[in-house]
Design a protein around this motif. Structure first.
Motif, PDB file in Angstrom:
ATOM      1  N   TRP A  62      17.592 -46.367 -36.479  1.00 43.97           N
ATOM      2  CA  TRP A  62      17.869 -47.269 -37.603  1.00 43.97           C
ATOM      3  C   TRP A  62      16.601 -47.898 -38.145  1.00 43.97           C
ATOM      4  O   TRP A  62      16.443 -48.062 -39.363  1.00 43.97           O
ATOM      5  CB  TRP A  62      18.857 -48.334 -37.133  1.00 43.97           C
ATOM      6  CG  TRP A  62      19.191 -49.381 -38.151  1.00 43.97           C
ATOM      7  CD1 TRP A  62      20.062 -49.260 -39.201  1.00 43.97           C
ATOM      8  CD2 TRP A  62      18.676 -50.714 -38.204  1.00 43.97           C
ATOM      9  NE1 TRP A  62      20.122 -50.440 -39.902  1.00 43.97           N
ATOM     10  CE2 TRP A  62      19.277 -51.342 -39.304  1.00 43.97           C
ATOM     11  CE3 TRP A  62      17.776 -51.424 -37.421  1.00 43.97           C
ATOM     12  CZ2 TRP A  62      19.007 -52.664 -39.649  1.00 43.97           C
ATOM     13  CZ3 TRP A  62      17.497 -52.733 -37.760  1.00 43.97           C
ATOM     14  CH2 TRP A  62      18.106 -53.343 -38.865  1.00 43.97           C
TER      15      TRP A  62
ATOM     16  N   THR B 203      14.914 -46.141 -40.981  1.00 44.77           N
ATOM     17  CA  THR B 203      15.613 -46.023 -42.257  1.00 44.77           C
ATOM     18  C   THR B 203      15.187 -47.157 -43.190  1.00 44.77           C
ATOM     19  O   THR B 203      14.643 -48.168 -42.744  1.00 44.77           O
ATOM     20  CB  THR B 203      17.131 -46.090 -42.059  1.00 44.77           C
ATOM     21  OG1 THR B 203      17.488 -47.412 -41.618  1.00 44.77           O
ATOM     22  CG2 THR B 203      17.592 -45.061 -41.028  1.00 44.77           C
ATOM     23  N   PRO B 204      15.446 -47.043 -44.496  1.00 46.13           N
ATOM     24  CA  PRO B 204      15.109 -48.143 -45.412  1.00 46.13           C
ATOM     25  C   PRO B 204      15.736 -49.488 -45.021  1.00 46.13           C
ATOM     26  O   PRO B 204      15.025 -50.509 -45.046  1.00 46.13           O
ATOM     27  CB  PRO B 204      15.611 -47.628 -46.772  1.00 46.13           C
ATOM     28  CG  PRO B 204      15.460 -46.134 -46.664  1.00 46.13           C
ATOM     29  CD  PRO B 204      15.833 -45.814 -45.233  1.00 46.13           C
TER      30      PRO B 204
ATOM     31  N   GLN C 228      13.735 -50.811 -42.094  1.00 50.50           N
ATOM     32  CA  GLN C 228      12.376 -51.198 -42.451  1.00 50.50           C
ATOM     33  C   GLN C 228      12.337 -52.523 -43.212  1.00 50.50           C
ATOM     34  O   GLN C 228      11.337 -53.243 -43.171  1.00 50.50           O
ATOM     35  CB  GLN C 228      11.730 -50.086 -43.284  1.00 50.50           C
ATOM     36  CG  GLN C 228      11.486 -48.811 -42.484  1.00 50.50           C
ATOM     37  CD  GLN C 228      11.094 -47.626 -43.352  1.00 50.50           C
ATOM     38  OE1 GLN C 228      11.153 -47.681 -44.579  1.00 50.50           O
ATOM     39  NE2 GLN C 228      10.706 -46.534 -42.716  1.00 50.50           N
TER      40      GLN C 228
END
Length: 203
Positions: free
Chosen positions: A36, A39-40, A43
């Motif tokens: 996770w 992922t955007p 982040q």
């Protein structure tokens, strides 16, 4: 009814995994967290959690704030220390120091600006300052429940400390992806609040 007592929960509250025991739940949470964070949403999560944390601490007004030095994958609360010193006038900061024998944790004063030069018996950076007694501690959560329970790495250090300091406000810092369900065991110490990048839980 299934004998399974451990559940991973997705963002919609649905069960996505049913590990057979706590060690397996911890491993599943670590694997899920690692994926996770790449992922955007993962982040962007640290900035979102940090934006919620400072106003919360200003409301709680700690005199001595216990932070922690982050392990890989954990929210880095220690990195916020210089800003917290400005936002919380007069606050004293502290970091944990863990020992193996006896298995225990205590806090040491930290200036909040320099990287600790010592390491505790678990190999985690720790300051060499005087002993401290925080009235509010930030606690990293590998997993958490909406009932205020925390899942760590199994060492029991924070649970022991919290059990011996019942009047302290304990704020768990967690990623939303760490939400899970499990039955409380005798040593589990409920947290006062849990803060994620999305919400504040007050069990």
């Amino acid at each position: 009814m299934s004998a399974t007592r451990y559940f991973l929960i997705d963002s919609m509250g649905a069960i996505v995994n049913t590990p057979p025991d706590r060690p397996a739940l911890r491993q599943a949470l670590k694997t899920q967290r690692t994926a996770w964070l790449a992922t955007p949403p993962g982040q962007a999560a640290a900035a979102a959690l940090a934006a919620r944390l400072e106003p919360l601490l200003q409301q709680l007004e700690p005199l001595c704030l216990g932070l922690y030095w982050p392990l890989p994958g954990e929210f880095d609360a220690a990195a916020l220390a210089p800003g917290l010193l400005s936002a919380l006038p007069g606050v004293t900061l502290a970091l944990p120091h863990a020992t193996r024998e006896p298995r225990a944790l205590h806090y040491r004063r930290w200036d909040g600006r320099s990287v600790p030069t010592a390491r505790d018996e678990m190999g985690i950076p720790t300051p060499i300052g005087a002993a401290a007694d925080p009235d509010l501690v930030l606690v990293p959560c590998l997993g958490f429940t909406r009932q205020g329970l925390r899942l760590g790495y199994g060492g029991g250090f924070f649970d022991r400390w919290l059990a011996a300091h019942a009047g302290v406000t304990a704020v768990g810092l967690a990623w939303s992806v760490g939400e899970c369900r499990f039955a409380a065991e005798p040593h589990d110490q409920p947290l006062t609040l849990i803060l994620t990048e999305h919400e504040i839980l007050a069990p």
